[in-house]
Enzyme design. Structure first.
Site, PDB file in Angstrom:
ATOM      1  N   HIS A 204      13.869  70.950  19.369  1.00  0.00           N
ATOM      2  CA  HIS A 204      14.513  72.222  19.716  1.00  0.00           C
ATOM      3  C   HIS A 204      13.785  73.435  19.156  1.00  0.00           C
ATOM      4  O   HIS A 204      14.129  74.575  19.465  1.00  0.00           O
ATOM      5  CB  HIS A 204      15.960  72.258  19.200  1.00  0.00           C
TER       6      HIS A 204
HETATM    7  C1  UD1 Z   1      18.977  77.942  15.926  1.00  0.00           C
HETATM    8  C2  UD1 Z   1      18.191  78.399  14.700  1.00  0.00           C
HETATM    9  C3  UD1 Z   1      17.296  77.269  14.231  1.00  0.00           C
HETATM   10  C4  UD1 Z   1      18.073  75.990  14.016  1.00  0.00           C
HETATM   11  C5  UD1 Z   1      18.869  75.658  15.266  1.00  0.00           C
HETATM   12  C6  UD1 Z   1      19.754  74.486  14.988  1.00  0.00           C
HETATM   13  C7  UD1 Z   1      17.556  80.764  14.538  1.00  0.00           C
HETATM   14  C8  UD1 Z   1      16.444  81.742  14.705  1.00  0.00           C
HETATM   15  N1  UD1 Z   1      17.327  79.550  15.027  1.00  0.00           N
HETATM   16  O1  UD1 Z   1      18.038  77.700  16.961  1.00  0.00           O
HETATM   17  O2  UD1 Z   1      16.689  77.637  12.996  1.00  0.00           O
HETATM   18  O3  UD1 Z   1      17.178  74.952  13.731  1.00  0.00           O
HETATM   19  O4  UD1 Z   1      19.702  76.773  15.621  1.00  0.00           O
HETATM   20  O5  UD1 Z   1      20.118  73.815  16.129  1.00  0.00           O
HETATM   21  O6  UD1 Z   1      18.584  81.100  14.011  1.00  0.00           O
HETATM   22  N2  UD1 Z   1      22.772  77.457  23.359  1.00  0.00           N
HETATM   23  C9  UD1 Z   1      23.832  76.910  24.044  1.00  0.00           C
HETATM   24  N3  UD1 Z   1      24.964  76.611  23.327  1.00  0.00           N
HETATM   25  C10 UD1 Z   1      25.081  76.813  22.004  1.00  0.00           C
HETATM   26  C11 UD1 Z   1      23.995  77.374  21.338  1.00  0.00           C
HETATM   27  C12 UD1 Z   1      22.835  77.686  22.019  1.00  0.00           C
HETATM   28  O7  UD1 Z   1      23.787  76.697  25.244  1.00  0.00           O
HETATM   29  O8  UD1 Z   1      26.134  76.503  21.425  1.00  0.00           O
HETATM   30  C13 UD1 Z   1      21.519  77.757  24.099  1.00  0.00           C
HETATM   31  C14 UD1 Z   1      21.450  79.197  24.581  1.00  0.00           C
HETATM   32  O9  UD1 Z   1      20.785  79.224  25.799  1.00  0.00           O
HETATM   33  C15 UD1 Z   1      20.571  79.858  23.533  1.00  0.00           C
HETATM   34  C16 UD1 Z   1      19.651  78.742  23.101  1.00  0.00           C
HETATM   35  O10 UD1 Z   1      20.427  77.560  23.188  1.00  0.00           O
HETATM   36  O11 UD1 Z   1      19.878  80.946  24.051  1.00  0.00           O
HETATM   37  C17 UD1 Z   1      19.113  78.919  21.701  1.00  0.00           C
HETATM   38  O12 UD1 Z   1      20.182  79.110  20.771  1.00  0.00           O
HETATM   39  P1  UD1 Z   1      19.933  79.938  19.404  1.00  0.00           P
HETATM   40  O13 UD1 Z   1      21.104  79.828  18.521  1.00  0.00           O
HETATM   41  O14 UD1 Z   1      19.443  81.289  19.713  1.00  0.00           O
HETATM   42  O15 UD1 Z   1      18.714  79.203  18.750  1.00  0.00           O
HETATM   43  P2  UD1 Z   1      18.500  77.656  18.468  1.00  0.00           P
HETATM   44  O16 UD1 Z   1      17.294  77.232  19.254  1.00  0.00           O
HETATM   45  O17 UD1 Z   1      19.751  76.908  18.638  1.00  0.00           O
HETATM   46  N1  UDP Z   2      22.664  66.692  14.525  1.00  0.00           N
HETATM   47  C1  UDP Z   2      23.841  66.282  15.132  1.00  0.00           C
HETATM   48  N2  UDP Z   2      23.790  65.941  16.461  1.00  0.00           N
HETATM   49  C2  UDP Z   2      22.649  65.985  17.195  1.00  0.00           C
HETATM   50  C3  UDP Z   2      21.460  66.408  16.549  1.00  0.00           C
HETATM   51  C4  UDP Z   2      21.507  66.758  15.213  1.00  0.00           C
HETATM   52  O1  UDP Z   2      24.893  66.211  14.493  1.00  0.00           O
HETATM   53  O2  UDP Z   2      22.694  65.660  18.391  1.00  0.00           O
HETATM   54  C5  UDP Z   2      22.734  67.097  13.105  1.00  0.00           C
HETATM   55  C6  UDP Z   2      21.772  66.369  12.194  1.00  0.00           C
HETATM   56  O3  UDP Z   2      22.384  65.204  11.650  1.00  0.00           O
HETATM   57  C7  UDP Z   2      21.499  67.407  11.109  1.00  0.00           C
HETATM   58  C8  UDP Z   2      21.632  68.721  11.849  1.00  0.00           C
HETATM   59  O4  UDP Z   2      22.343  68.455  13.044  1.00  0.00           O
HETATM   60  O5  UDP Z   2      22.487  67.361  10.100  1.00  0.00           O
HETATM   61  C9  UDP Z   2      20.246  69.246  12.177  1.00  0.00           C
HETATM   62  O6  UDP Z   2      20.363  70.296  13.065  1.00  0.00           O
HETATM   63  P1  UDP Z   2      19.152  70.840  13.923  1.00  0.00           P
HETATM   64  O7  UDP Z   2      18.130  69.782  14.093  1.00  0.00           O
HETATM   65  O8  UDP Z   2      19.756  71.426  15.135  1.00  0.00           O
HETATM   66  O9  UDP Z   2      18.637  72.057  13.035  1.00  0.00           O
HETATM   67  P2  UDP Z   2      17.560  72.202  11.861  1.00  0.00           P
HETATM   68  O10 UDP Z   2      17.898  71.221  10.807  1.00  0.00           O
HETATM   69  O11 UDP Z   2      16.208  71.988  12.478  1.00  0.00           O
HETATM   70  O12 UDP Z   2      17.703  73.603  11.433  1.00  0.00           O
END
Ligand code: UD1
Ligand code: UDP
Length: 373
Positions: A204
């Site tokens: 992601h």
């Molecule tokens: C964010 C964090 C990242 C973290 C990740 C965990 C920042 C800069 N990034 O990235 O550090 O590792 O969360 O998963 O804060 N979307 C949905 N539903 C949701 C959330 C997001 O559809 O509930 C989609 C939207 O299109 C959105 C995209 O995912 O634009 C990205 O979501 P966003 O929260 O901006 O960044 P992440 O890639 O999730």
């Molecule tokens: N995780 C989860 N379901 C999923 C993928 C990840 O519960 O389908 C949990 C995972 O166990 C960990 C956290 O989400 O605790 C990690 O989140 P993510 O990889 O989105 O973010 P990052 O750690 O890179 O910021």
């Protein structure tokens, strides 16, 4: 003592629940969800299964560009802090929710406490790296999970009693979740999976999903794996694959599933032969669960897992990913890298002592423990 804790994205729900539990035994906690993540599978499921109270506030910011999302959080969280007047604002990790809350805290009388302080990838093109550095530099209490975190902060001139090496709250979380997952999760049966006969994948990170060449190379390598690859797909990745016209191809060669809750994810990770991921948290969780990790990034903040031989960095290099996925599994020795599973208690003890080492855990004490180790 009144603590406002801020979460917003999936990994923060996992990091916050052990601390929330410890905090609420003795103090008033107001839990704020920024609304950065909002889909059922990215947010609600965690509050249901982790048995933490629903957030007192949801700021409902949703998705937007980096600047607009962060700006909306600053504005809405700023209003909330004026109303609640907390003693401490507690933030987790490195997301936009973390940085926005830190900016607000720095402009009020509340102390700012940062859990997972001192982590560095030294790659400033990652939004998370900017969030970490800025948050650490305005924090009053910095909770570093590792010795490396303490050293990184020291190099940036942050030390002098503000930094506490506490161990990692994700280790606390997984100790709770691992047994629960083995007892309660039906996720392996639901997808017809057999322990040690599949690879788990998560992707992601913006640096991978928003670069079509990297995304294509990673997907090609996963599709070529000689094992079934189970891929709980993050919504961001789902969207980008659709934009590149790759989603259907990927769905044909991988076992594509919706994101799962934490307990099911821990079960999937525990049962996997190995994991391929660009997640920060998953690299550590793989180490906790003895699952070898192939990290789809060029660098990591969790360097100890690489040094210990449990994690290998392959970037988005198709040949390197394929090579590491087909390598015979070896399980090296496991040093104790992330504390004893009582990071949450240590964090709460330091906060309630106003940052004083008395009754809390001193950086020196943990440092010498790690060195003696
Ligand atoms: C964010 C964090 C990242 C973290 C990740 C965990 C920042 C800069 N990034 O990235 O550090 O590792 O969360 O998963 O804060 N979307 C949905 N539903 C949701 C959330 C997001 O559809 O509930 C989609 C939207 O299109 C959105 C995209 O995912 O634009 C990205 O979501 P966003 O929260 O901006 O960044 P992440 O890639 O999730
Ligand atoms: N995780 C989860 N379901 C999923 C993928 C990840 O519960 O389908 C949990 C995972 O166990 C960990 C956290 O989400 O605790 C990690 O989140 P993510 O990889 O989105 O973010 P990052 O750690 O890179 O910021």
């Amino acid at each position: 003592m009144k603590v406002v804790s801020v979460v917003g994205a999936r990994p923060q729900f996992v990091k916050a629940f052990p601390v929330s539990r410890a905090l609420r035994e003795r103090h008033e906690e107001v839990l704020v969800h920024t609304g950065q993540h909002y889909s059922e599978t990215m947010s609600d499921v965690f509050f249901e299964e982790l048995d933490i109270p629903a957030p007192e506030y949801n700021l409902g910011v949703g998705s937007a560009s980096q600047g607009r999302q962060t700006g909306a959080m600053v504005s809405r969280f700023g209003e909330l802090v004026e109303r609640e007047s907390p003693d401490v604002i507690l933030v987790y990790g490195d997301t936009n929710s973390t940085l926005a809350s830190a900016i607000v805290a720095a402009k009020t009388d509340a102390s700012l406490a940062h859990v997972e302080a001192g982590l560095r990838s030294y790659n400033r093109s990652m939004p998370e790296e900017i969030n970490r550095v800025l948050t650490d530099h305005v924090s009053d209490l910095l909770f570093a999970p590792t010795q490396r975190g303490v050293e990184n902060l020291r190099k940036e001139g942050i030390g002098d009693g503000m930094v506490h090496q506490t161990g990692d709250v994700m280790y606390d979380a997984i100790r709770w979740a691992r047994c629960r997952a083995a007892e309660r999760s039906a996720v392996l049966d639901e997808h017809g999976l057999t322990t040690n006969e599949y690879v788990l994948a998560t992707v992601h990170r913006a640096g991978n999903t928003d670069d079509p060449d990297r995304l294509e190379a990673i997907m090609a390598a996963l599709c070529d794996a000689d094992r079934e690859v189970v891929f709980p797909i993050h919504p961001r990745t789902s969207e980008r694959l659709a934009e590149c016209g790759l989603r259907e191809t990927v769905a044909e060669c991988l076992t594509l599933i919706d994101p799962v809750g934490y307990v099911d994810f821990v079960r999937l990770l525990d049962g996997a032969e190995r994991v391929a991921t660009d997640s920060g948290g998953v690299q550590k969780e793989a180490f906790f669960l003895d699952t070898p990790c192939v990290t789809l990034r060029d660098e990591t903040e969790w360097v100890e897992t690489v040094d210990a031989g449990w994690n290998v960095l392959v970037g988005a290099d198709e040949a390197a990913i394929a090579r590491e996925l087909s390598r015979p599994v070896s399980l090296p020795e496991k040093p104790e890298l992330y504390g004893d599973g009582d990071a949450a208690e240590r964090i709460v003890a330091v906060i309630e002592n106003g940052g004083s080492e008395d009754g809390g855990v001193s950086e020196v004490e943990m440092t010498s423990r790690a060195t003696d180790g």
